[in-house]
Motif scaffolding. Structure first.
Motif, mmCIF file in Angstrom:
data_model
loop_
_atom_site.group_PDB
_atom_site.id
_atom_site.type_symbol
_atom_site.label_atom_id
_atom_site.label_comp_id
_atom_site.label_asym_id
_atom_site.label_seq_id
_atom_site.Cartn_x
_atom_site.Cartn_y
_atom_site.Cartn_z
ATOM 1 N N VAL A 42 50.722 44.868 41.993
ATOM 2 C CA VAL A 42 49.553 44.259 42.640
ATOM 3 C C VAL A 42 49.927 42.846 43.073
ATOM 4 C CG1 VAL A 42 47.881 45.635 41.338
ATOM 5 C CG2 VAL A 42 48.682 43.448 40.406
ATOM 6 N N PRO A 43 49.173 42.270 44.007
ATOM 7 C CA PRO A 43 49.498 40.914 44.471
ATOM 8 C C PRO A 43 49.338 39.884 43.357
ATOM 9 C CG PRO A 43 47.397 41.653 45.378
ATOM 10 C CD PRO A 43 48.037 42.840 44.754
ATOM 11 N N SER A 44 50.228 38.889 43.384
ATOM 12 C CA SER A 44 50.170 37.827 42.386
ATOM 13 C C SER A 44 49.076 36.823 42.753
ATOM 14 C CB SER A 44 51.514 37.110 42.320
ATOM 15 O OG SER A 44 51.770 36.449 43.554
ATOM 16 N N ILE A 45 48.765 35.942 41.824
ATOM 17 C CA ILE A 45 47.791 34.867 42.087
ATOM 18 C C ILE A 45 48.264 34.034 43.273
ATOM 19 C CG2 ILE A 45 46.701 32.793 41.181
ATOM 20 C CD1 ILE A 45 45.628 35.322 39.916
ATOM 21 N N GLY A 46 49.607 33.787 43.318
ATOM 22 C CA GLY A 46 50.153 32.995 44.413
ATOM 23 C C GLY A 46 49.930 33.636 45.769
ATOM 24 N N VAL A 47 50.107 34.957 45.841
ATOM 25 C CA VAL A 47 49.883 35.670 47.103
ATOM 26 C C VAL A 47 48.412 35.578 47.503
ATOM 27 C CG1 VAL A 47 49.842 37.964 48.162
ATOM 28 C CG2 VAL A 47 51.818 37.249 46.826
ATOM 29 N N ILE A 48 47.524 35.743 46.519
ATOM 30 C CA ILE A 48 46.084 35.714 46.808
ATOM 31 C C ILE A 48 45.661 34.341 47.336
ATOM 32 C CG2 ILE A 48 43.776 35.884 45.770
ATOM 33 C CD1 ILE A 48 45.042 37.921 43.784
ATOM 34 N N THR A 49 46.099 33.289 46.670
ATOM 35 C CA THR A 49 45.713 31.939 47.105
ATOM 36 C C THR A 49 46.364 31.587 48.443
ATOM 37 O OG1 THR A 49 47.511 30.996 45.781
ATOM 38 C CG2 THR A 49 45.330 31.133 44.758
ATOM 39 N N SER A 50 47.552 32.143 48.695
ATOM 40 C CA SER A 50 48.216 31.884 49.969
ATOM 41 C C SER A 50 47.448 32.524 51.120
ATOM 42 C CB SER A 50 49.645 32.425 49.926
ATOM 43 O OG SER A 50 50.278 32.282 51.175
ATOM 44 N N LEU A 51 46.913 33.719 50.876
ATOM 45 C CA LEU A 51 46.187 34.431 51.934
ATOM 46 C C LEU A 51 44.790 33.845 52.178
ATOM 47 C CD1 LEU A 51 47.049 38.193 51.305
ATOM 48 C CD2 LEU A 51 47.526 36.887 53.374
ATOM 49 N N PHE A 52 44.090 33.431 51.088
ATOM 50 C CA PHE A 52 42.684 33.047 51.222
ATOM 51 C C PHE A 52 42.445 31.550 51.052
ATOM 52 C CE2 PHE A 52 42.626 37.524 50.175
ATOM 53 C CZ PHE A 52 41.670 38.037 51.045
ATOM 54 N N GLY A 53 43.500 30.798 50.743
ATOM 55 C CA GLY A 53 43.352 29.354 50.594
ATOM 56 C C GLY A 53 43.131 28.936 49.167
ATOM 57 N N SER A 54 42.425 29.752 48.404
ATOM 58 C CA SER A 54 42.191 29.468 46.986
ATOM 59 C C SER A 54 41.683 30.742 46.324
ATOM 60 C CB SER A 54 41.172 28.334 46.801
ATOM 61 O OG SER A 54 39.889 28.768 47.236
ATOM 62 N N TRP A 55 41.705 30.716 44.984
ATOM 63 C CA TRP A 55 41.183 31.873 44.244
ATOM 64 C C TRP A 55 39.683 32.049 44.488
ATOM 65 C CZ3 TRP A 55 42.407 36.082 41.573
ATOM 66 C CH2 TRP A 55 41.469 36.655 40.701
ATOM 67 N N SER A 56 38.970 30.942 44.471
ATOM 68 C CA SER A 56 37.506 31.018 44.648
ATOM 69 C C SER A 56 37.152 31.552 46.028
ATOM 70 C CB SER A 56 36.865 29.640 44.414
ATOM 71 O OG SER A 56 37.424 28.681 45.290
#
Length: 247
Positions: A221-235
Motif C-alpha cells: 500500500v502507499p506509504s505516508i510519504g506517497v500520500i502526503t506527496s500526492l495530496f499535500g498533507s495527511w489531513s
C-alpha cells in the motif's frame, strides 16, 4: 584390433611412407577400401591433426603436458580482453604456445581445459563483479532502475545485458534484491490511494497516521510519504476521502 588401432593403420597405409596426409588425400584413398572414413576418424580422434599425431604422421610437434597448457591459459587470460578461444588462438601463434588442437588433445575440450585451469570460475566471478558495478552505477545515473531504463543506459557502454543479469541471478528482480538495490516503487495515482485509504478507514476504528501505519504493515500500500506527496498533507488526503465518501 580396436577402432582406433584400425584407423591408425589406415592412416599409415594411406600416407604410404610420406610425412604428410591431408583429409582429402585420405578420402580418395579410402573410397575403395573397408577402412574407416574421414568422418569416422574425426569422431574417434576429435580432429584430423590429432589423428595424424596418433598415427605419427607429419612434422614432429612439441608435446605439451597439462601443466604446460594450464600455465599458458592463465598467462593468456591475464593479457587478453576478451578471453575467448579465438583470441587465444591468435595469442598462442604469437607466443609459440600450445594450440587449440594441443588443448583439445590433452583435455578433450576447450571448456574442460578452462575448468581445470580454474578460469571458468574466474570468468564467473569477473562477470558477477561487472554486473554488480554496472547496476550500482546505473542506479546512481537513473531516476528509477528498471530493466528498460538499464537497457537504454547500457547501450554503447559494453555492460552486461539484462538477459545476462537474469541468467546469473534467476531474474532481474532477484539481482536487485541480492545486490541490495531497492526495487522501483509503484507509482500510485490519487484514485488508487483513496481506495486504500477507504479500506483502511473501514478496517480501523479511527484513521490516523499511526493507525494507517499499523494497517499498512506487510501490505503493498502507499506509504505516508506517497500520500502526503500526492495530496499535500495527511489531513488534505483525509478531507478528500471524506468528501468523496459523503458525495
Amino acid at each position: 584390433m580396436s577402432d582406433m588401432e584400425e584407423a591408425i593403420e589406415a592412416l599409415r597405409l594411406a600416407a604410404n611412407g610420406k610425412n604428410e596426409l591431408t583429409a582429402n588425400t585420405y578420402f580418395r584413398w579410402q573410397l575403395n577400401t573397408q577402412y574407416p572414413t574421414v568422418a569416422e576418424i574425426l569422431m574417434l580422434f576429435g580432429s584430423w591433426q590429432i589423428a595424424l599425431e596418433r598415427a605419427e604422421i607429419g612434422q614432429i610437434r612439441v608435446v605439451y603436458t597439462k601443466s604446460d597448457i594450464i600455465e599458458a591459459l592463465r598467462a593468456a587470460k591475464a593479457e587478453l580482453e576478451p578471453f575467448t578461444s579465438a583470441t587465444y588462438r591468435e595469442w598462442a601463434q604469437r607466443h609459440q604456445a600450445p594450440s587449440l588442437t594441443d588443448i583439445v588433445h590433452q583435455f578433450n575440450s576447450w571448456q574442460q581445459a578452462l575448468s581445470e585451469a580454474d578460469i571458468l570460475k574466474e570468468r564467473v566471478q569477473e562477470m558477477e563483479r561487472r554486473i554488480i558495478e554496472s547496476l550500482l552505477e546505473a542506479q546512481e545515473a537513473l531516476p528509477t532502475l528498471t530493466s528498460q531504463a538499464y537497457t537504454k543506459w547500457a547501450v554503447g557502454k559494453n555492460r552486461p545485458t539484462v538477459a545476462t543479469i537474469a541468467r546469473r541471478y534467476g531474474s532481474w528482480t532477484n539481482a536487485l534484491e541480492i545486490i541490495g538495490i531497492e526495487l522501483p516503487r509503484k507509482r500510485w495515482t490519487e484514485e488508487e490511494v483513496l481506495l486504500v485509504l477507504g479500506r483502511a478507514r473501514h478496517e480501523t476504528e479511527h484513521l490516523t497516521i499511526a493507525s494507517y501505519q499499523r494497517f499498512s504493515e506487510g501490505q503493498d500500500v502507499p506509504s505516508i510519504g506517497v500520500i502526503t506527496s500526492l495530496f499535500g498533507s495527511w489531513s488534505n488526503a483525509i478531507m478528500v476521502l471524506m468528501n468523496q465518501q459523503d458525495s
